[in-house]
Design an enzyme around this catalytic site. Structure first.
Site, PDB file in Angstrom:
ATOM      1  N   HIS A   1       5.415   3.303  -2.800  1.00  0.00           N
ATOM      2  CA  HIS A   1       5.865   3.595  -1.442  1.00  0.00           C
ATOM      3  C   HIS A   1       4.745   4.234  -0.622  1.00  0.00           C
ATOM      4  O   HIS A   1       4.564   3.945   0.561  1.00  0.00           O
ATOM      5  CB  HIS A   1       7.080   4.523  -1.511  1.00  0.00           C
ATOM      6  CG  HIS A   1       7.602   4.955  -0.192  1.00  0.00           C
ATOM      7  ND1 HIS A   1       7.926   6.259   0.086  1.00  0.00           N
ATOM      8  CD2 HIS A   1       7.850   4.265   0.943  1.00  0.00           C
ATOM      9  CE1 HIS A   1       8.349   6.351   1.331  1.00  0.00           C
ATOM     10  NE2 HIS A   1       8.317   5.154   1.877  1.00  0.00           N
TER      11      HIS A   1
ATOM     12  N   GLU B   1       2.423   1.567   0.496  1.00  0.00           N
ATOM     13  CA  GLU B   1       3.025   0.826   1.611  1.00  0.00           C
ATOM     14  C   GLU B   1       2.738   1.533   2.929  1.00  0.00           C
ATOM     15  O   GLU B   1       2.334   0.913   3.918  1.00  0.00           O
ATOM     16  CB  GLU B   1       4.534   0.708   1.375  1.00  0.00           C
ATOM     17  CG  GLU B   1       5.291   0.079   2.534  1.00  0.00           C
ATOM     18  CD  GLU B   1       6.635   0.728   2.742  1.00  0.00           C
ATOM     19  OE1 GLU B   1       7.002   0.904   3.911  1.00  0.00           O
ATOM     20  OE2 GLU B   1       7.302   1.073   1.749  1.00  0.00           O
ATOM     21  N   HIS B   2       2.939   2.831   2.961  1.00  0.00           N
ATOM     22  CA  HIS B   2       2.664   3.616   4.174  1.00  0.00           C
ATOM     23  C   HIS B   2       1.190   3.537   4.568  1.00  0.00           C
ATOM     24  O   HIS B   2       0.851   3.208   5.704  1.00  0.00           O
ATOM     25  CB  HIS B   2       3.022   5.085   3.924  1.00  0.00           C
ATOM     26  CG  HIS B   2       4.432   5.438   4.240  1.00  0.00           C
ATOM     27  ND1 HIS B   2       4.789   6.182   5.336  1.00  0.00           N
ATOM     28  CD2 HIS B   2       5.582   5.163   3.596  1.00  0.00           C
ATOM     29  CE1 HIS B   2       6.092   6.349   5.356  1.00  0.00           C
ATOM     30  NE2 HIS B   2       6.605   5.752   4.298  1.00  0.00           N
TER      31      HIS B   2
ATOM     32  N   GLU C   1       0.203  10.327   5.892  1.00  0.00           N
ATOM     33  CA  GLU C   1       1.372   9.659   5.318  1.00  0.00           C
ATOM     34  C   GLU C   1       2.044  10.508   4.249  1.00  0.00           C
ATOM     35  O   GLU C   1       3.246  10.404   4.022  1.00  0.00           O
ATOM     36  CB  GLU C   1       0.973   8.290   4.770  1.00  0.00           C
ATOM     37  CG  GLU C   1       0.490   7.332   5.830  1.00  0.00           C
ATOM     38  CD  GLU C   1       1.388   7.326   7.058  1.00  0.00           C
ATOM     39  OE1 GLU C   1       2.631   7.215   6.894  1.00  0.00           O
ATOM     40  OE2 GLU C   1       0.860   7.449   8.180  1.00  0.00           O
TER      41      GLU C   1
END
Length: 1276
Positions: A253, A256-257, A327
Site C-alpha cells: 500500500h 502504491e501511494h 505518504e
C-alpha cells in the site's frame, strides 16, 4: 488508497455491523447470469434512517472495508465510486437492470469484486431485499441442439468476428414461461445429448483482444463507446498485502501511494481532463487513469501519454525520501480515519473466516509500528521483487477504433521495460505462478486458446529476452473448506463485543472452492442457485411483519471472491439485542423449510421469468455499458477464472440453459448451498468455516437505561439448535396479481375523472410544449398534476419515473416533529395498496421488473420507479403509482416498526464519533430546528398513525406534485399512460391548503456554541472535525430574504485581456448572460466547490500532512431559501486542531491567494466532464427535469438544461468571487466541532445525549456522519 489519495481497497463488506447503512443484496449469487431484478416494492427507503438534514457527501460516502480506495484530488479523481449509501432517504431498490441504468455490470461475476471496491452495505430493516445485485450477464449467438422429440435447445456460440451482427432473436416465445412445466420441459431429451450440451464450452467475448509483449506484460483491449471520446487504462500488478513478509505489513500500500503520487508524468496529465486513482488489495495493486482520447485544443492522441504515465508509476517510480515521508504521514492518518467500528468488525470477521491462512493477518492498510519505520531502500527492494511487466496486466477499454494502432502504442511504451541485461525462459502456463488460479483463468502460453482475438507481440525468439516470469514465491492460499469430511473440528461461535456496537449481528460462514464458469452446465448451476436463494430471501423478508419483528434483517450471500480465492456463503442475521435468540431461530427455521420442501413450481416460474427478462434487458443495453463497468467485470472474471462473454452472449446462453432446468435439480443444488445451516451439527453435514457474533457491551432497556449485555457461545449454539428443532410446514403458493388495475376498473376511472390535458399556465394557452433541442415535452393534467417526459433510446426498452411532492420535512409542525420521515417509512413498511397485500405487490413488481424507492428530504417527498417496457412494464409502474396515490394502506404495525427504527437509530448516535460530532455542529448552526435532524424519543412518542399519515398525504395534492418520465417509449405510449393512470388520480383533496412552513433560521451570531468538542470513549484513538456556515440556495435566495441574482446583474463586468475587440464583446455578452441567468449561483457555487476542494487537498493533506481526507461540500436547496457549506476533515487527536485551523485558512484565503485561471479551467473541465459522462443516463435526465414545472421553484426552466454547458464555459474568476462572497466564512458566522475518540478522551467533560435531549431548545439534533458506512473512499 493513494489519495491524490492512493488507496488500497479490500472492501470486505460481506458483513454487517451495528450501524452500517446502505443496502445489500440479501441474495448475492455470484454468477455469469444477468441479475434478475426481483424488485421489491416496500418502497425502498434508506436502510438506516439517516437524517435527511445533513447529507454531506463527505459524511455519507461508503468506506466499507479493510482497504483503501483513493482519489486524486489534483486530478479530480478518476473513479469516484458511487456510494451504495444513497441519499438520506433513499432505499436502494433491489432490482438489477433497473437499478443499473447508471451502473451496468456486464456479464459474469461482478459480485466478488463488489466485496472489495463497490461495497453494498447492509439493511437495517427487514424490508430491504436486494434480490439479484449481480447485474452480470452472459450473452452469445445461436446454434441449436436437436432432441429426440424434435424440440431444439438453443445453444449460443461465438460469432465469427467482432463485426458480425447478432441477428438471432433472444427472447422466449410469448407466454412460454407461464405455460411451461420445468420438470417436463424436454421430457424426451436424451441424457447423453443433454450432457453433451451442458459440457459445451461457453463462447468468449467477440470484441475482447488479448496479447502479450516480449517482456511478459499481458494486455487486454476492448473497444467501448460509452462514454464517447474517453477510455480507461488500468495497470494491474499482481502483488498485494498477501505477498508481504512479517516485517513488511502495509508496504504494498505504501508503494502504491509513493509510486502514484510521485509520478511527474501523471502530473503532466493534469489539465487534459484525465483523472487517476489507485488501490491495493490482498493480491493486486491497480493504477488506473480515465482520460479523453485526445486533447481538446490540439487533437493530440492521449493514449501514449497515459500509457507512459502508467509505465512510470508501475515500473519506474522514484522513491524520493521527501515523498516517502509525505505518504507515510498520509497513510498513518488514513489508518486512523478508517478505524471505525465497522472496519474493526470487518477485521474480526475476516480473521475468523480465514484463521488458517495469511488473509487473516495481512490487511492492506498495514501495521502502524511498521509503517513508521521503513526507509526508501526497504520500499525499493519490495518494488524490485514484485513490480515488473511479466507480473502485471494492462487493461485498455474505451472509445478505441484502431486495435492495431493501440497495440503498437502499447508496444512502443512498454516493450523495452524490464528487458535490460536480463534473460529468462518464455512464459508458459506455469509462468502465472502457483497462485495463478486465483488471479487469472488457466491459460496456455499465458492465454486460453478459446479467448477471442488473442494476439501476441512475442516472436519465436521471445525466450531469449524475457526478463522475469510471474512470481511463484508463495503457494496458493490454503483454506479449510466447508466440505463433508474435509474438516471435522467444529469451532465454537466466536463473540466480538464492543462498546461502540449498537445492534446484535451473527454471521455463519461456509467456504468452498470457486467453481469456474466455463460451460453451459456451470452457468446452469449458478442459475439454479440464484432461483433457490431468491425464494428464501423473499420468504424471510415478507413473512415476518409484526410490530416487534424478531430481526432487523436476514441476508444470505453466496458469492465468489477472486481476492480471497474462494466462494463464501454467509447467513447474516441482525437484530435488536433483546431479540437475538428469536432472530436466529427464525432465520434457521426458514432455511430448513426451504431445504426440506424446496421452492414451489410457482416460485421457479416466477424467478426464472424475472431472470430472463432482466437478462434480455441487459442484452438490449449492450451498447450502453460504460467502459469502467466493462473493465471491472473483465478484471474480476479473469481473477476468478470465469469465461468472459458480452451481454448478448450471456443472455443467449441463459436462454439456452433455462429450458433444461428442472424443479428437482433446483432444489437439490440449493439444498447443498444451505446444508451447513439446515443440517448444522449433523455428522454428514458441512461444517461452517466460522460463526461470529458481533454484539454491544451495553444495551438500552426501557425504564432502566444502559445495562450490560451478556451472551455466551453455548447460548448461541442453543439458539441455532432451537431453529433446527422447530416444526416446519411447506410453503403455500401465493396468488400474484397480473395487474393492479383491471381494464374494467380503468374504464370506470376514465368515465368518472374524464382526464385531459390542459394549458400549462394561464399565460401559455397551449396544452403541449416541446423543446426539440433537449427532447423535453411538458404537459399538465386536468387534476393539476404537471408532467415532463423525454423519449430516450440510451437505455433500450427501459424507463425511469419520479414523482416529486413539495414540502418534505420543512412542512412538519411543532406538534408533530418527525411526522414526515416516520410517515414515509411507515408507508414503506406497509407496502400494501388497495386490497393487495405487501407480498402480492412485491411479487407483482418482481414479475414486471419494477423497482420503487421512496425518499423524504428537507424539501420534498419523492417516489422513483425504474421499469422495463417489456411485457407492459411501464403500465405496471404507472398502475403502482396510481394505487399509492389513491389507495395506499397505512397499518399500525408498520407505524410501530418505523417509529422503533428511529428510536434505535437515535440511541446509536453517541456510539459514532462522526455522527456525534456532526450532531453538535447542526445543533448549534440550525438553532435546534428538529426538521433538519432526527426526531427525539420524546417527539416520536407523541406521533400517531393518523398524524404521520396526514403529514405525508396532505402534501400529495395535484399542483404540489410533479411527475417526470424518461425512457425508450413512444409518444403515444407515454401519453396514454399519463392520461390513464395519472389523469385519473382525484383532484386535490384540499385545494385551498397553503403549503408553507415555519421560517428556518440559522442561530444568531455571535454565539458561544460556534466552537464545540465531542469526546467518545473508545479503545483506539481517532479524530474528526466539521466546519460549516450559511450559504444561499441554488437560485440566489438567502435566509434573510435577499435575492442575490438581482444584485449580481448590477455588478459591472470587467474587461478580459482579449486581443481583438470582437472576441472581447462576445465574451462579455456570454458573461452578461450568465450573470442574469437563474442558475448563476448554482453554476458558480459548483465551480467554487471544486476550487476549494483542490486547495484543501493540496494544502491540508499534501503540503501540511495534517489529514488523509478532507472535503468541502455545498448543500444548496431549491425550495427553501437557504443553503450551507460543510468542510469534513479526519485526523489524529494530536493534529486535528491544526487541521481545522488550516481548513479555515484555506476557506478564508481566496482573496489573499487569488484563484488562478488554471484552477478555474480545471474545475470547469471536471464538472463538464461529469455532465458529459452522465448525459446518456436516464436517471441523470430525471434530475435535470426535476422542478421544471414546480411552482415552488419558479426560476427553473428549460434554459437551465439547454444552456448548462455554455454557462459553465462562460464563468469567469470574477463570477466565482461573486459566489464566494456570499459564503459566510467570518469568525462570527462559521461553526465548527471537533470530535476526539480514545480511552481517556474528554473524561468528565462530555454530556450524554439524554442530558442534551433534556434541553428543549435543541432536542434531537442528530446530524448524519460518515461512520455509517465502512468503505474507505476514493477520497475526492
Amino acid at each position: 488508497m493513494a489519495s491524490s489519495s492512493s488507496s488500497s481497497v479490500v472492501s470486505i463488506k460481506r458483513w454487517d455491523s451495528s450501524s452500517s447503512r446502505g443496502r445489500r443484496s440479501i441474495v448475492r449469487v455470484n454468477i455469469p447470469v444477468p441479475a434478475a431484478s426481483l424488485p421489491f416494492t416496500r418502497f425502498h427507503l434508506p436502510p438506516s434512517p439517516t437524517p435527511a438534514a445533513v447529507r454531506w457527501k463527505g459524511e455519507v460516502r461508503n468506506r466499507n472495508t479493510i482497504g483503501l480506495a483513493f482519489q486524486n484530488k489534483n486530478n479530480n479523481s478518476i473513479r469516484k465510486k458511487k456510494s451504495d449509501a444513497p441519499k438520506a432517504w433513499k432505499w436502494n431498490p433491489p432490482v438489477s437492470h433497473s437499478q443499473q441504468f447508471k451502473k451496468w455490470i456486464p456479464y459474469c461475476s461482478h459480485l466478488s469484486r463488489n466485496c472489495y471496491q463497490k461495497t453494498t452495505s447492509f439493511p437495517l430493516t427487514r424490508s430491504a431485499p436486494t434480490f439479484f445485485l449481480d447485474k452480470s450477464c452472459f450473452p452469445l449467438s445461436i446454434h441449436t441442439l436437436n432432441t429426440a422429440s424434435g424440440n431444439r435447445i438453443c445453444a449460443p456460440c461465438a460469432t465469427v468476428g467482432p463485426d458480425e451482427p447478432h441477428a438471432a432473436s433472444t427472447t422466449w416465445p410469448d407466454a412460454l414461461l407461464e405455460k411451461q412445466d420445468f420438470d417436463s420441459f424436454y421430457p424426451q431429451l436424451q441424457t447423453t445429448e443433454l450432457e453433451g450440451f451442458l459440457s459445451t464450452k461457453l463462447p468468449s467475448h467477440p470484441m475482447l483482444h488479448r496479447g502479450q509483449l516480449k517482456n511478459g506484460l499481458r494486455y487486454l483491449i476492448l473497444p467501448n463507446k460509452v462514454p464517447p471520446n474517453r477510455f480507461e487504462a488500468h495497470m494491474e500488478v499482481h502483488v498485494g498485502s498477501i505477498d508481504e513478509e512479517d516485517d513488511e505489513q502495509g508496504i504494498a500500500h505504501m508503494i502504491e501511494h509513493v509510486a502514484f503520487l510521485g509520478s511527474k508524468k501523471r502530473e503532466k496529465l493534469l489539465g487534459t481532463g484525465a483523472r487517476s486513482n489507485a488501490y491495493t488489495d490482498f493480491q493486486h495493486t491497480v493504477f488506473h487513469i480515465h482520460s479523453p482520447t485526445c486533447t481538446k485544443d490540439s487533437d493530440e492522441d492521449l493514449l501514449p501519454l497515459v500509457l507512459d504515465a502508467l509505465n512510470e508509476i508501475a515500473f519506474h517510480p522514484k522513491f524520493l525520501s521527501s515523498r516517502v515521508e509525505k505518504e507515510r504521514r498520509a497513510i498513518l492518518s488514513e489508518l486512523q480515519m478508517m478505524n471505525t467500528i465497522e472496519y474493526r468488525v470487518d477485521c474480526q470477521l475476516l480473521q475468523h473466516l480465514h484463521s488458517e491462512n495469511k488473509l487473516s493477518k495481512r490487511f492492506p492498510i498495514g501495521l502502524e509500528e511498521q509503517i513508521k519505520k521503513w526507509d526508501a531502500d526497504k520500499i525499493r527492494k519490495f518494488h524490485e521483487r514484485w513490480y515488473f511487466p511479466a507480473n502485471a496486466t494492462l487493461y485498455v477499454v474505451g472509445d478505441i477504433d484502431n486495435i492495431s494502432k493501440t497495440i503498437y502504442q502499447i508496444e512502443a511504451v512498454f516493450e523495452q521495460t524490464g528487458l535490460k541485461n536480463q534473460t529468462a525462459s518464455p512464459p508458459t502456463s506455469s509462468a502465472f505462478g502457483a497462485m495463478a488460479k486465483f488471479l487469472v483463468p488457466k491459460l496456455s502460453a499465458g492465454f486460453a486458446g478459446s479467448l477471442s482475438y488473442e494476439s501476441s507481440s512475442n516472436s519465436a525468439d521471445q525466450s531469449k529476452i524475457v526478463k522475469k516470469e510471474r512470481h511463484a514465491v508463495h503457494p496458493p492460499i490454503k483454506h479449510n473448506w466447508s466440505l463433508p469430511g474435509h474438516n471435522t473440528d467444529m469451532k465454537p461461535p466466536q463473540i466480538f463485543q464492543h462498546e461502540l456496537l449498537q445492534n446484535f449481528s451473527i454471521n455463519m460462514f461456509c467456504k468452498i472452492p470457486v467453481n469456474k464458469v466455463h460451460t453451459f452446465g456451470d452457468l446452469r448451476n449458478v442459475l439454479m442457485k440464484r432461483i433457490f436463494l431468491s425464494s428464501l430471501h423473499f420468504r424471510i423478508n415478507t413473512r415476518y411483519k409484526s410490530s416487534n419483528p424478531p430481526f432487523t434483517s436476514v441476508e444470505l450471500d453466496h458469492s465468489d471472491s477472486g481476492r480471497e480465492g474462494c466462494t463464501v456463503t454467509t447467513l447474516t442475521v441482525t437484530a435488536e439485542p433483546k431479540n437475538w435468540q428469536s432472530a436466529i431461530k427464525v432465520a434457521v427455521h426458514e432455511v430448513r423449510r426451504l431445504k426440506e420442501f424446496g421452492v414451489t413450481k410457482g416460485e421457479l416460474t416466477r424467478y426464472m421469468n424475472a431472470l430472463l427478462k432482466d437478462s434480455e434487458q441487459l442484452a438490449a443495453m449492450i451498447d450502453n455499458v460504460s467502459s469502467v463497468d466493462n473493465l471491472d467485470f473483465i478484471m474480476e472474471s479473469d481473477a476468478l477464472g470465469h469465461t468472459v462473454m458480452d451481454q448478448r452472449q450471456g443472455h443467449e446462453s441463459l436462454v439456452a440453459v433455462a429450458g433444461t432446468v428442472t424443479l428437482d435439480e433446483v432444489n437439490s443444488i440449493g439444498a447443498q448451498v444451505l446444508e451447513f445451516i439446515s443440517d448444522f451439527g449433523k455428522p454428514t453435514a458441512s461444517l461452517p468455516a466460522a460463526v461470529v457474533a458481533c454484539v454491544p457491551k451495553k444495551v438500552h432497556v426501557d425504564g432502566i437505561g444502559e445495562t450490560e449485555f451478556k451472551i455466551t457461545s453455548s447460548e448461541i449454539m442453543a439458539a441455532i439448535k432451537s431453529g433446527l428443532e422447530e416444526t416446519i410446514e411447506a410453503e403455500p403458493e401465493l396468488e400474484v396479481p397480473k395487474e393492479l388495475i383491471s381494464p374494467v376498473q380503468l374504464q370506470e376511472l376514465r368515465m368518472q375523472q374524464r382526464p385531459s390535458f390542459i394549458p400549462l399556465s394561464p399565460e401559455i394557452n397551449v396544452t403541449k410544449v416541446q423543446d426539440k433541442e433537449t427532447g423535453i415535452t411538458q404537459r399538465r393534467l386536468s387534476n393539476g398534476i404537471p408532467v415532463n417526459y423525454r423519449i430516450s433510446k440510451n437505455e433500450a426498452r427501459g424507463g425511469v419515473m419520479r414523482l416529486i411532492v413539495g414540502g418534505g420535512r420543512a412542512a412538519e409542525t411543532s406538534d408533530a416533529k418527525g411526522a414526515v420521515i416516520v410517515g414515509v417509512r411507515t408507508l414503506s413498511e406497509s407496502g400494501c395498496v388497495g386490497n393487495f397485500s405487501r407480498e402480492q405487490v412485491e411479487l407483482f413488481c418482481v414479475n414486471h421488473l419494477i423497482n420503487c424507492s421512496l425518499e423524504s428530504t428537507e424539501e420534498f417527498i419523492s417516489m422513483e420507479f425504474r421499469f422495463t417496457l417489456r411485457d407492459n412494464g411501464m403500465h405496471a409502474a404507472f398502475q403502482l403509482l396510481h394505487m399509492v396515490l389513491e389507495h395506499s394502506v397505512w397499518l399500525e404495525d408498520a407505524f410501530d416498526r418505523a417509529r422503533q427504527l428511529y428510536l434505535s437509530y437515535y440511541r446509536s448516535i453517541p456510539k459514532s464519533l462522526e455522527r456525534s460530532t456532526a450532531h453538535k455542529l447542526m445543533l448549534a448552526m440550525m438553532n435546534g430546528d428538529e426538521r433538519f435532524v432526527e426526531p427525539t424519543p420524546k417527539s416520536l412518542q407523541t406521533l400517531t398513525l393518523k398524524s404521520v399519515k396526514d403529514a405525508v398525504m396532505n402534501q400529495f395534492i395535484g399542483d404540489n406534485m410533479e411527475v417526470s418520465i424518461v425512457g425508450d417509449f413512444s409518444e403515444e405510449e407515454i401519453e396514454s399512460c399519463i392520461l390513464d393512470y395519472l389523469g385519473t388520480v382525484r383532484a386535490s383533496r384540499d385545494a385551498e391548503r397553503e403549503h408553507g412552513f415555519s421560517p428556518i433560521l440559522f442561530r444568531p451570531s455571535p454565539s458561544d456554541l460556534q466552537f464545540q468538542q465531542v469526546f467518545l470513549k473508545d479503545t483506539d484513538e481517532r479524530a474528526c472535525a466539521y466546519i460549516a456556515g450559511p450559504a444561499p440556495n441554488r437560485w440566489g435566495f438567502t435566509v434573510d430574504g435577499k435575492d442575490l441574482l438581482e444584485s449580481a446583474g448590477d455588478v459591472p463586468i470587467a474587461d478580459d485581456a482579449q486581443p481583438d475587440s470582437e472576441g472581447k464583446d462576445v465574451q462579455k455578452d456570454l458573461r452578461r448572460k450568465l450573470r442574469g441567468h437563474p442558475l448563476f449561483f448554482g453554476i458558480t457555487m459548483g465551480l467554487l466547490a471544486e476550487v476549494i476542494n483542490s486547495r484543501l487537498f493540496t494544502t491540508v493533506r499534501d503540503s501540511l500532512g495534517l489529514t488523509y481526507d478532507v472535503s468541502f461540500e455545498l448543500k444548496l436547496f431549491d425550495r427553501l431559501k437557504l443553503g450551507w457549506y460543510v468542510i469534513s476533515v479526519t485526523s489524529t487527536p494530536s493534529k486535528v486542531f491544526k487541521a481545522v485551523d488550516a481548513c479555515k485558512n484555506v476557506l478564508r484565503g481566496l482573496h489573499t491567494n487569488k484563484i488562478a485561471p488554471r484552477e478555474l479551467d480545471r474545475a470547469k473541465r471536471t464538472l463538464l466532464m461529469r455532465h458529459e459522462a452522465e448525459i446518456k443516463s436516464n436517471a441523470y435526465w430525471l434530475g435535470l427535469l426535476a422542478h421544471l414545472q414546480a411552482s415552488s421553484v419558479p426560476r427553473k426552466g428549460i434554459s437551465c438544461i439547454k444552456e448548462l454547458t455554455s454557462l459553465y464555459e462562460a464563468a469567469s474568476i470574477e463570477d466565482i468571487y461573486l459566489a464566494y462572497d456570499q459564503l459566510k466564512v467570518d469568525e462570527v458566522s462559521l461553526y465548527s466541532c471537533i470530535g476526539i475518540a480514545g480511552a481517556h478522551a474528554g473524561e468528565g467533560t462530555m454530556a450524554s445525549l439524554e442530558e442534551e435531549e433534556s434541553n428543549e431548545r435543541f432536542q434531537g439534533v442528530i446530524p448524519v456522519g460518515r461512520g455509517l458506512s465502512t468503505m474507505t473512499r476514493p477520497t475526492t
